[in-house]
Structures are given as C-alpha cells and as structure tokens.
Design an enzyme around this catalytic site. Structure first.
Site, PDB file in Angstrom:
ATOM      1  N   VAL A  64     -18.781   1.803  -1.491  1.00 46.55           N
ATOM      2  CA  VAL A  64     -18.326   0.414  -1.600  1.00 46.55           C
ATOM      3  C   VAL A  64     -18.360  -0.326  -0.260  1.00 46.55           C
ATOM      4  CG1 VAL A  64     -16.927   0.860  -3.649  1.00 46.55           C
ATOM      5  CG2 VAL A  64     -15.863   1.017  -1.392  1.00 46.55           C
ATOM      6  N   ALA A  91     -10.476   2.119  -2.934  1.00 48.17           N
ATOM      7  CA  ALA A  91     -11.111   2.972  -1.919  1.00 48.17           C
ATOM      8  C   ALA A  91     -10.650   2.563  -0.523  1.00 48.17           C
ATOM      9  CB  ALA A  91     -12.636   2.863  -2.005  1.00 48.17           C
ATOM     10  N   ILE A  93     -10.054   4.170   3.888  1.00 46.50           N
ATOM     11  CA  ILE A  93     -10.033   5.248   4.897  1.00 46.50           C
ATOM     12  C   ILE A  93      -9.149   4.826   6.075  1.00 46.50           C
ATOM     13  CG2 ILE A  93     -12.343   6.162   4.378  1.00 46.50           C
ATOM     14  CD1 ILE A  93     -13.343   4.617   6.908  1.00 46.50           C
ATOM     15  N   TYR A 155      -7.086  -0.658  10.697  1.00 43.91           N
ATOM     16  CA  TYR A 155      -6.588  -0.524   9.316  1.00 43.91           C
ATOM     17  C   TYR A 155      -5.674  -1.690   8.936  1.00 43.91           C
ATOM     18  CZ  TYR A 155      -4.382   1.994   5.344  1.00 43.91           C
ATOM     19  OH  TYR A 155      -3.900   2.386   4.108  1.00 43.91           O
TER      20      TYR A 155
HETATM   21  N1  CAA Z   1       5.338   4.135  18.860  1.00 44.45           N
HETATM   22  C1  CAA Z   1       5.378   4.067  20.194  1.00 44.45           C
HETATM   23  N2  CAA Z   1       4.653   4.852  21.006  1.00 44.45           N
HETATM   24  C2  CAA Z   1       3.817   5.739  20.436  1.00 44.45           C
HETATM   25  C3  CAA Z   1       3.715   5.860  19.038  1.00 44.45           C
HETATM   26  C4  CAA Z   1       4.523   5.008  18.243  1.00 44.45           C
HETATM   27  N3  CAA Z   1       4.496   5.084  16.896  1.00 44.45           N
HETATM   28  N4  CAA Z   1       2.786   6.807  18.754  1.00 44.45           N
HETATM   29  C5  CAA Z   1       2.340   7.263  19.945  1.00 44.45           C
HETATM   30  N5  CAA Z   1       2.981   6.642  20.935  1.00 44.45           N
HETATM   31  C6  CAA Z   1       2.786   6.853  22.379  1.00 44.45           C
HETATM   32  C7  CAA Z   1       2.740   8.328  22.738  1.00 44.45           C
HETATM   33  O1  CAA Z   1       4.034   8.826  22.934  1.00 44.45           O
HETATM   34  C8  CAA Z   1       1.922   8.303  23.998  1.00 44.45           C
HETATM   35  O2  CAA Z   1       2.731   7.860  25.054  1.00 44.45           O
HETATM   36  P1  CAA Z   1       2.411   8.295  26.571  1.00 44.45           P
HETATM   37  O3  CAA Z   1       1.019   7.840  26.878  1.00 44.45           O
HETATM   38  O4  CAA Z   1       3.459   7.593  27.356  1.00 44.45           O
HETATM   39  O5  CAA Z   1       2.524   9.804  26.581  1.00 44.45           O
HETATM   40  C9  CAA Z   1       0.930   7.214  23.705  1.00 44.45           C
HETATM   41  O6  CAA Z   1       1.518   6.360  22.712  1.00 44.45           O
HETATM   42  C10 CAA Z   1      -0.357   7.781  23.110  1.00 44.45           C
HETATM   43  O7  CAA Z   1      -1.277   6.769  23.167  1.00 44.45           O
HETATM   44  P2  CAA Z   1      -2.764   7.080  22.859  1.00 44.45           P
HETATM   45  O8  CAA Z   1      -3.560   5.888  23.167  1.00 44.45           O
HETATM   46  O9  CAA Z   1      -3.173   8.349  23.543  1.00 44.45           O
HETATM   47  O10 CAA Z   1      -2.689   7.300  21.287  1.00 44.45           O
HETATM   48  P3  CAA Z   1      -3.712   8.051  20.373  1.00 44.45           P
HETATM   49  O11 CAA Z   1      -5.050   7.430  20.470  1.00 44.45           O
HETATM   50  O12 CAA Z   1      -3.586   9.507  20.602  1.00 44.45           O
HETATM   51  O13 CAA Z   1      -3.166   7.720  18.941  1.00 44.45           O
HETATM   52  C11 CAA Z   1      -1.707   7.901  17.103  1.00 44.45           C
HETATM   53  C12 CAA Z   1      -1.820   7.785  18.628  1.00 44.45           C
HETATM   54  C13 CAA Z   1      -2.308   9.223  16.604  1.00 44.45           C
HETATM   55  C14 CAA Z   1      -2.430   6.783  16.409  1.00 44.45           C
HETATM   56  C15 CAA Z   1      -0.240   7.860  16.816  1.00 44.45           C
HETATM   57  O14 CAA Z   1       0.273   6.670  17.318  1.00 44.45           O
HETATM   58  C16 CAA Z   1       0.077   7.903  15.336  1.00 44.45           C
HETATM   59  O15 CAA Z   1      -0.028   8.920  14.676  1.00 44.45           O
HETATM   60  N6  CAA Z   1       0.475   6.735  14.771  1.00 44.45           N
HETATM   61  C17 CAA Z   1       0.829   6.633  13.391  1.00 44.45           C
HETATM   62  C18 CAA Z   1      -0.340   6.142  12.632  1.00 44.45           C
HETATM   63  C19 CAA Z   1       0.010   6.033  11.173  1.00 44.45           C
HETATM   64  O16 CAA Z   1       1.123   5.773  10.765  1.00 44.45           O
HETATM   65  N7  CAA Z   1      -1.012   6.206  10.351  1.00 44.45           N
HETATM   66  C20 CAA Z   1      -0.834   6.117   8.942  1.00 44.45           C
HETATM   67  C21 CAA Z   1      -1.950   6.895   8.246  1.00 44.45           C
HETATM   68  S1  CAA Z   1      -1.697   6.933   6.492  1.00 44.45           S
HETATM   69  C22 CAA Z   1      -1.952   5.347   6.065  1.00 44.45           C
HETATM   70  O17 CAA Z   1      -2.424   4.527   6.807  1.00 44.45           O
HETATM   71  C23 CAA Z   1      -1.568   4.969   4.680  1.00 44.45           C
HETATM   72  C24 CAA Z   1      -0.773   3.728   4.669  1.00 44.45           C
HETATM   73  O18 CAA Z   1      -1.351   2.670   4.378  1.00 44.45           O
HETATM   74  C25 CAA Z   1       0.649   3.792   4.899  1.00 44.45           C
HETATM   75  P1  NAP Z   2      -7.440   9.362  -0.458  1.00 49.03           P
HETATM   76  O1  NAP Z   2      -6.847  10.409  -1.313  1.00 49.03           O
HETATM   77  O2  NAP Z   2      -8.063   9.732   0.832  1.00 49.03           O
HETATM   78  O3  NAP Z   2      -8.491   8.557  -1.342  1.00 49.03           O
HETATM   79  C1  NAP Z   2      -9.349   7.624  -0.803  1.00 49.03           C
HETATM   80  C2  NAP Z   2     -10.482   7.409  -1.753  1.00 49.03           C
HETATM   81  O4  NAP Z   2     -11.352   6.386  -1.238  1.00 49.03           O
HETATM   82  C3  NAP Z   2     -11.335   8.649  -1.961  1.00 49.03           C
HETATM   83  O5  NAP Z   2     -11.474   8.866  -3.339  1.00 49.03           O
HETATM   84  C4  NAP Z   2     -12.676   8.280  -1.334  1.00 49.03           C
HETATM   85  O6  NAP Z   2     -13.780   8.762  -2.064  1.00 49.03           O
HETATM   86  C5  NAP Z   2     -12.674   6.781  -1.461  1.00 49.03           C
HETATM   87  N1  NAP Z   2     -13.606   6.199  -0.498  1.00 49.03           N
HETATM   88  C6  NAP Z   2     -13.546   6.243   0.852  1.00 49.03           C
HETATM   89  N2  NAP Z   2     -14.607   5.629   1.387  1.00 49.03           N
HETATM   90  C7  NAP Z   2     -15.349   5.170   0.353  1.00 49.03           C
HETATM   91  C8  NAP Z   2     -16.562   4.459   0.260  1.00 49.03           C
HETATM   92  N3  NAP Z   2     -17.246   4.069   1.348  1.00 49.03           N
HETATM   93  N4  NAP Z   2     -17.054   4.162  -0.968  1.00 49.03           N
HETATM   94  C9  NAP Z   2     -16.386   4.554  -2.077  1.00 49.03           C
HETATM   95  N5  NAP Z   2     -15.236   5.232  -2.062  1.00 49.03           N
HETATM   96  C10 NAP Z   2     -14.726   5.545  -0.849  1.00 49.03           C
HETATM   97  O7  NAP Z   2      -6.364   8.268  -0.073  1.00 49.03           O
HETATM   98  P2  NAP Z   2      -5.241   7.536  -0.948  1.00 49.03           P
HETATM   99  O8  NAP Z   2      -3.974   7.740  -0.260  1.00 49.03           O
HETATM  100  O9  NAP Z   2      -5.372   7.863  -2.383  1.00 49.03           O
HETATM  101  O10 NAP Z   2      -5.672   6.004  -0.685  1.00 49.03           O
HETATM  102  C11 NAP Z   2      -6.068   5.125  -1.712  1.00 49.03           C
HETATM  103  C12 NAP Z   2      -5.862   3.700  -1.220  1.00 49.03           C
HETATM  104  O11 NAP Z   2      -4.474   3.459  -1.000  1.00 49.03           O
HETATM  105  C13 NAP Z   2      -6.555   3.389   0.102  1.00 49.03           C
HETATM  106  O12 NAP Z   2      -7.068   2.074   0.075  1.00 49.03           O
HETATM  107  C14 NAP Z   2      -5.419   3.471   1.107  1.00 49.03           C
HETATM  108  O13 NAP Z   2      -5.688   2.712   2.247  1.00 49.03           O
HETATM  109  C15 NAP Z   2      -4.298   2.934   0.283  1.00 49.03           C
HETATM  110  N6  NAP Z   2      -2.966   3.290   0.749  1.00 49.03           N
HETATM  111  C16 NAP Z   2      -2.630   4.587   0.880  1.00 49.03           C
HETATM  112  C17 NAP Z   2      -1.343   4.890   1.298  1.00 49.03           C
HETATM  113  C18 NAP Z   2      -0.866   6.301   1.491  1.00 49.03           C
HETATM  114  O14 NAP Z   2       0.194   6.473   2.093  1.00 49.03           O
HETATM  115  N7  NAP Z   2      -1.559   7.306   1.007  1.00 49.03           N
HETATM  116  C19 NAP Z   2      -0.431   3.863   1.570  1.00 49.03           C
HETATM  117  C20 NAP Z   2      -0.831   2.549   1.417  1.00 49.03           C
HETATM  118  C21 NAP Z   2      -2.109   2.269   0.988  1.00 49.03           C
HETATM  119  P3  NAP Z   2     -14.590  10.074  -1.673  1.00 49.03           P
HETATM  120  O15 NAP Z   2     -13.547  11.142  -1.451  1.00 49.03           O
HETATM  121  O16 NAP Z   2     -15.464  10.304  -2.846  1.00 49.03           O
HETATM  122  O17 NAP Z   2     -15.306   9.732  -0.407  1.00 49.03           O
END
Ligand code: CAA
Ligand code: NAP
Length: 248
Positions: A64, A91, A93, A155
C-alpha cells in the site's frame, strides 16, 4: 441483503486480524490485504488458521506504500470479490529513532507506508462508494499522532496527517452516504509494541491509567461499530481508545 465487502489493509497483522474477525462476525465478506515482502506463504498460513476458527477470509497482496501496487490490490479485490463498501486503512510500520539520527530512508518509509498509503488505497475506492451511495472509510491513526512521542517524529507526523485527510474527505463525500473517520489506539499488545525493549514497555504501561496494554479486539470492536450501516451520522471524527493515557 447482499453482504458488504470489507477490505482491511494490514489485515493479517495484530490489530488487522481482530478487525477482520469482527467485521466477518457482523456479516461482511472480508478481505485481508497483506504485503509480506511479496511472499504469500505467511498470508496463506494465516488464512488457513482463520478457516480453522471458522472465519472465511480472503487474502490479497498489495504494497500500500506504492500507488500502482495499491491499484492492483483494489482491482483484484473488486474483480474477484466485489466492489468495496468498507475500507479499513490499517497497514502501518514504525522506524523509531530521534530526529538527529533519522535518515531519509526511515522518514520516507514511514511516511509512505502510514500516510501515502491512505491516499493510495482510498483514491481507488472513493468514486465507486460515492456512485453506489454507501461507504465506510476508517483509518487507524495513533495516540502518538495526537500527542507526539520521543523517537517518533516520522510516525507521529504520518499519523497526525491522517486527521487532516479524514476531515477533508469527510466533507467531500458526506452527502453521498460515505463516512470517513479515524481511530487512534493507544498501546496495543501486538508485534509492533512487543518489538520494543521490555524496559520501555514497562515505562509506557506505567503511564496508562487502565494499567495495561490494549487487546487488539478492543480496537476492532470500535472499528466494526463505525462500519455499521447505522453509523451513518458519524463522520469526520477521531476516536481515541487509549486506556486514559491521553485525554483531550
Ligand atoms: N523521554 C526522554 N528522554 C528519552 C526518552 C524519552 N521517552 N527515550 C530516550 N531518551 C533519552 C535517553 O535516555 C538518552 O539520553 P542520553 O543521551 O542523555 O543518555 C537519549 O534520549 C537517547 O537518544 P538517542 O538519540 O540515542 O535515541 P535513540 O535513537 O536510541 O532512540 C528510542 C530512542 C528507541 C526511540 C526511545 O526513545 C524509545 O524507545 N522511545 C519510545 C518510542 C515508542 O514509544 N514507540 C512506540 C512503538 S509502538 C507504536 O508506535 C504504536 C502506537 O501507535 C502507539
Ligand atoms: P502489526 O501487527 O505489525 O501489523 C502491521 C500490518 O501492516 C502487517 O499486517 C503488515 O503486513 C502491514 N503492512 C506493513 N507495511 C505494509 C505495506 N507496505 N503494504 C501493505 N501492508 C503493510 O502492527 P499492528 O499493531 O497490528 O498495527 C496496525 C495499525 O495500527 C498500524 O497502522 C499501527 O500504526 C496502528 N497502531 C498500532 C498500535 C499498537 O500499539 N500496536 C497503536 C496505535 C496504532 P505484512 O506483515 O504482510 O508486511
């Protein structure tokens, strides 16, 4: 009455699977879109597993993030299953890192997969929905599109973009029986979250008043509700579902 056709992009993923099941339980003909790097093996295995659970769900390939591939996906679904009545743009990432370290590839991949995809897929179905006088478009955004998150400039920007798209398109199609809404989950127990370090997950759960991650089926039931015929007065809205982590 003829069953509605629903397409869920990312339908074989964590939240997508539960959305497919919820729509199927409510009588839709459901198609799960998958990417799988172009390899169908995992999607076919998923389909077989769903069949064992009595969910008869079709699977169709499409990247997509790519306009032509999305067009191919829609064409194949409409030819083999029927015109799409319900589209769930699910979908997505993550490629988390701070902006100072983020390269163009990780910016671009996230924007293309999480935001361009909404255009790439919705553009293919919108005219048909308007012509038929019915449509439901539901796009999965995120709590982090609402509030921002450390390490997620890419993101959060993509997910916030979904709100502008949703409200604008809702205005364009409101008088044609087509509704357009966004759903913004908080942290849900899927691979996307599980790939984060345990310590970070613990820190995040500590910020959720409900005290846990969401289960994917809790998100799915809200999506299924918005897809109902009876939800025709709900449009241009965003629905937060985040266990109290962010209130606005
Ligand atoms: N708040 C404040 N400071 C933070 C922090 C935070 N949340 N996270 C990291 N830091 C700090 C560290 O302590 C470190 O500090 P120092 O340099 O002083 O030691 C510094 O930031 C690290 O910076 P970097 O540039 O090296 O960071 P990085 O490139 O390694 O990345 C990260 C850090 C892995 C992104 C980390 O911040 C993290 O895991 N953040 C959370 C991301 C998150 O919530 N992702 C959700 C994924 S699931 C999803 O997205 C679904 C959804 O929709 C909810
Ligand atoms: P997931 O299990 O990793 O599923 C993501 C899905 O997206 C997979 O099925 C993947 O398909 C598909 N995808 C990725 N790139 C694609 C592409 N280029 N074309 C078509 N399909 C693609 O993650 P999830 O947690 O279920 O996430 C679903 C949605 O919810 C995402 O939009 C995410 O951002 C959102 N969301 C998630 C959370 C959370 O906490 N999990 C919170 C808020 C919002 P393949 O595996 O076949 O590549």
């Amino acid at each position: 009455m003829k069953a509605k056709v629903a397409l869920v992009t990312g339908g074989t993923g964590g939240i997508g699977t539960e959305i497919c099941k919820a729509l199927y339980k409510r009588g839709a003909r459901v198609v799960a879109g998958y990417n799988g790097g172009g390899n169908s093996a995992a999607a076919l295995a998923w389909q077989a597993k769903m069949r064992e659970l009595d969910f008869n769900i079709e699977v169709f390939y499409g990247d997509v993030s790519n306009f032509e591939s999305a067009a191919g996906l829609i064409e194949a679904v409409e030819k083999n299953v029927g015109p799409i009545d319900i589209l769930v743009n699910n979908a997505g990432i993550t490629r988390d890192t701070t902006l100072k370290k983020m390269d163009l590839i990780n910016w671009d991949m996230v924007l293309r997969t999480n935001l361009d995809s909404i255009f790439n897929v919705t553009r293919q179905v919108i005219q048909g929905m308007m012509d038929r006088g019915f449509g439901r478009i539901i796009s999965i955004s995120s709590i982090n599109g609402q509030k921002g998150q450390f390490g997620q400039t890419n993101y959060a920007a993509a997910k916030a973009g979904i709100y502008g798209f949703t409200k604008s398109l809702a205005l364009e199609v409101a008088n044609k029986g087509v509704t357009v809404n966004a759903v913004s989950p908080g942290y849900v127990a899927t691979e996307m979250v599980k790939q984060m370090p345990e310590k970070v997950i613990e820190q995040i759960v500590a910020q959720i008043p409900v005290g846990r991650l969401a289960n994917p089926d809790e998100i799915a039931r809200l999506v299924a509700f918005l897809a109902e015929d009876a939800s025709g007065f709900i449009t241009g809205s965003n629905f937060a579902i985040n266990g109290g982590q962010h209130m606005y």
